[in-house]
Design an enzyme around this catalytic site. Structure first.
Site, PDB file in Angstrom:
ATOM      1  N   SER A 194       0.838  -1.195   0.000  1.00 23.09           N
ATOM      2  CA  SER A 194       0.000   0.000   0.000  1.00 23.09           C
ATOM      3  C   SER A 194       0.881   1.255   0.000  1.00 23.09           C
ATOM      4  CB  SER A 194      -0.958  -0.033   1.192  1.00 23.09           C
ATOM      5  OG  SER A 194      -1.961   0.950   1.067  1.00 23.09           O
ATOM      6  N   GLU A 321      -9.107  -5.634  -4.491  1.00 25.67           N
ATOM      7  CA  GLU A 321      -8.502  -4.684  -3.560  1.00 25.67           C
ATOM      8  C   GLU A 321      -9.543  -3.873  -2.778  1.00 25.67           C
ATOM      9  OE1 GLU A 321      -5.361  -4.034  -2.796  1.00 25.67           O
ATOM     10  OE2 GLU A 321      -4.148  -4.994  -4.342  1.00 25.67           O
TER      11      GLU A 321
END
Length: 567
Positions: A194, A321
């Site tokens: 991330s 996601e």
């Protein structure tokens, strides 16, 4: 009293460690809370880090150091402190010995939107990765307003990207000191997820980081992700504080005297949606050119030109996601809303006229087959693409053109009981699930553990397929939700495969080297121009072609059609 044999002598001083056990019960050595930079307090607040100073005596490395200040991602309380928060942890399988080859080093950069997180074993325990013959380093860096505020007046020394410069300082510490732990400073792999992945990608683009690492693993994020950009200046801070002061030296003096809690209150109350749709206020920025700048050109320009640190790469995303989106809203207390205009990436939206924006919105609605009354789960593909998938895809295309080193692409698709991000996000009672799983793994054994896990799963889940953002982390790190692993389960098999692939890459520049004694039964083929081979990490490992191909093509076409119109 701890034996002298657990003491490591570094360039800055001696560090006392402790024995710990991996998930199999095998012992390893832990050295935690090691300062790699001076405490960023007083006049050093918001500024580039300075190297840590040597200490006298023996540093106690038997417990974790403080986190950098933030608001806890799940429970929203203030956590961490500035004093000595720039610390790292080192985990080694065995103590260094003369005549033993130096070991590959893996440096973990945590995620959290440049706003949350730390190197704590709450989320990033070494219990899985340390089963392989590597050295694991987990680092802290300054977050939010502390790490990413930027002033226009360069003479004030707050030019932005302090958090990224912290990462460079940590890697510099590794280069100079990891040999004391038996690590090879000439074989360093930096990996992150991330915002940690975007950070790793930014490190590849920064001249400050040249020579500090030799491979990267980029998990669900990149320097081209739309959320990886911040704002120059302190306009929004002044607006929130209702001050008309425009002398930045006075503003800096005021901010440096504020308490940590007051600064976090400012940060929390300046929403990321303040700038014509979603954009981080406190995140990486392009600095004005100088020898101390972390990055002074747009990432896309650097990728196109090839003017960056070229190393072997693993890069990929998870299969769904955006399934984490519901959980983030629940814990942050925000309500669901959908505005298709804001689903156009900001770098593109800035270039569109009102008419062109309406055209793109219509194309999005048609391509993703979104109903007039858009429900949250019906937009998961769209949000996955815009937040994570397409940024990684664009990055890959640039790297193929300019980087001759091998590039390996993956999609993480395994759906198991340890996919905790998805489970927390889609549970009907997410806080109950989280609390029970935490108690089951930290406090429970036998009957108690089983009962707590039954309660955690009793509320049920929304039925949505795919792996959410950060789901793969449960198979790389022990955490407060998943330290115990059922032997021979599909979860353990997936964990072993993922750990083997990542550590093979660190050791050999190749996740599936020839003659590997633990044959994974597959050869991971690097990508080629117009041939995006990727490894699908599911219940089994499978090589496939062109992940999310139709969706990436849709956005490629949108960018090709519209992105040059504003130039």
């Amino acid at each position: 009293m701890m034996s002298e044999k657990y003491v490591i002598d570094t360039k800055l001083g001696k560090i006392k460690g402790k024995l710990a056990s991996n998930y199999l019960g095998v012992e390893y050595y832990s050295f935690q809370g090691i300062p790699f930079a001076r405490a960023p307090v007083g006049d050093l607040r918001f500024k580039a880090p300075l190297p840590a100073e040597a200490w006298n005596g023996v540093l106690d490395g038997t417990k974790e150091g403080p986190a950098c200040p933030s608001v806890h991602m799940l429970f929203r309380w203030v956590t961490g402190n500035e004093d000595n928060c720039l610390n790292l942890n080192v985990y080694i399988k065995e103590l260094p010995k003369d005549g033993v080859p130096l070991k590959p080093v893996m440096v973990w950069v945590h995620g959290g939107g440049f706003t949350y997180g730390s190197n704590s074993t709450e989320l990033y325990g070494p219990e899985y990765l340390i089963t392989e013959d590597v050295i694991l380093v987990t680092i802290n860096y300054r977050l939010g307003i502390f790490g990413f505020i930027c002033l226009e007046d360069e003479n004030l020394g707050v030019t932005g990207n302090a958090g990224l410069k912290d990462q460079v300082m940590a890697l510099t510490w590794v280069r100079e000191n990891i040999i004391s732990f038996g690590g090879d400073p000439n074989n360093v792999t930096v990996f992150g997820e991330s915002a940690g992945a975007a950070s790793v990608h930014f490190l590849t683009l920064s001249s400050l980081a040249k020579g500090l690492f030799h491979k990267v693993i980029i998990q669900s994020g990149s320097a081209l992700s739309p959320w990886a950009y911040g704002v120059r200046g302190v306009k929004h801070i002044c607006e929130y504080m209702k001050t008309e002061e425009n002398d930045e030296s006075k503003i800096l003096n005021m901010l440096q005297k504020m308490t940590t809690k007051d600064l976090l209150n400012i940060q929390t109350n300046i929403p990321d949606t303040i700038i014509a749709g979603f954009q981080r206020v406190f995140a990486p920025i392009v600095e004005k050119p100088s020898k101390d700048a972390f990055i002074s050109e747009e990432p896309e320009h650097l990728l196109k030109s090839g003017n960056y640190n070229k190393v072997p790469i693993i890069i990929g995303t998870n299969s769904n996601e955006a399934a984490f989106h519901r959980g983030m809203r629940i814990f942050e207390g925000s309500r669901w809303s959908f505005d298709c205009k804001l689903e156009i990436p900001l770098d593109l939206r800035k270039k569109l006229s009102e008419k062109e924006e309406a055209e793109v919105v219509e194309k999005i609605l048609n391509f993703y087959k979104l109903p007039a009354d858009v429900r949250e789960e019906s937009s998961f593909e769209l949000k996955s693409d815009n937040l994570f998938v397409h940024g990684c895809h664009r990055s890959l295309n640039y790297h193929i053109e300019t980087n001759k080193n091998p590039i390996f692409c993956y999609k993480f698709s395994f759906e198991g009981s340890m996919n905790h991000t998805k489970n927390v996000s889609l549970a009907h009672f997410p806080k109950t699930y989280f609390l029970c799983m935490y108690l089951a793994n930290m406090l429970g054994t036998g009957f108690t553990r089983n009962m707590l896990m039954k309660i955690a799963y009793s509320g049920g889940f929304k039925k949505i397929s795919g792996c959410a953002h950060a789901d793969e982390l449960s198979y790389l790190f022990g955490s407060l939700l998943s330290r115990q692993m059922k032997p021979n389960s599909s979860e353990e098999k997936t964990m072993k495969r993922l750990v083997k692939l990542w550590t093979n890459f660190a050791k050999h520049n190749n996740p599936t080297p020839e003659n590997d004694e633990d044959d994974l039964g597959i050869r991971w083929i690097p990508i080629e121009k117009n041939k995006h081979h990727y490894l699908d990490i599911e219940t089994e490992l499978t090589m496939k072609m062109n992940p999310f191909s139709e969706r990436n093509k849709f956005w490629n076409d949108i960018y090709d059609e519209y992105s040059k119109k504003g130039n």
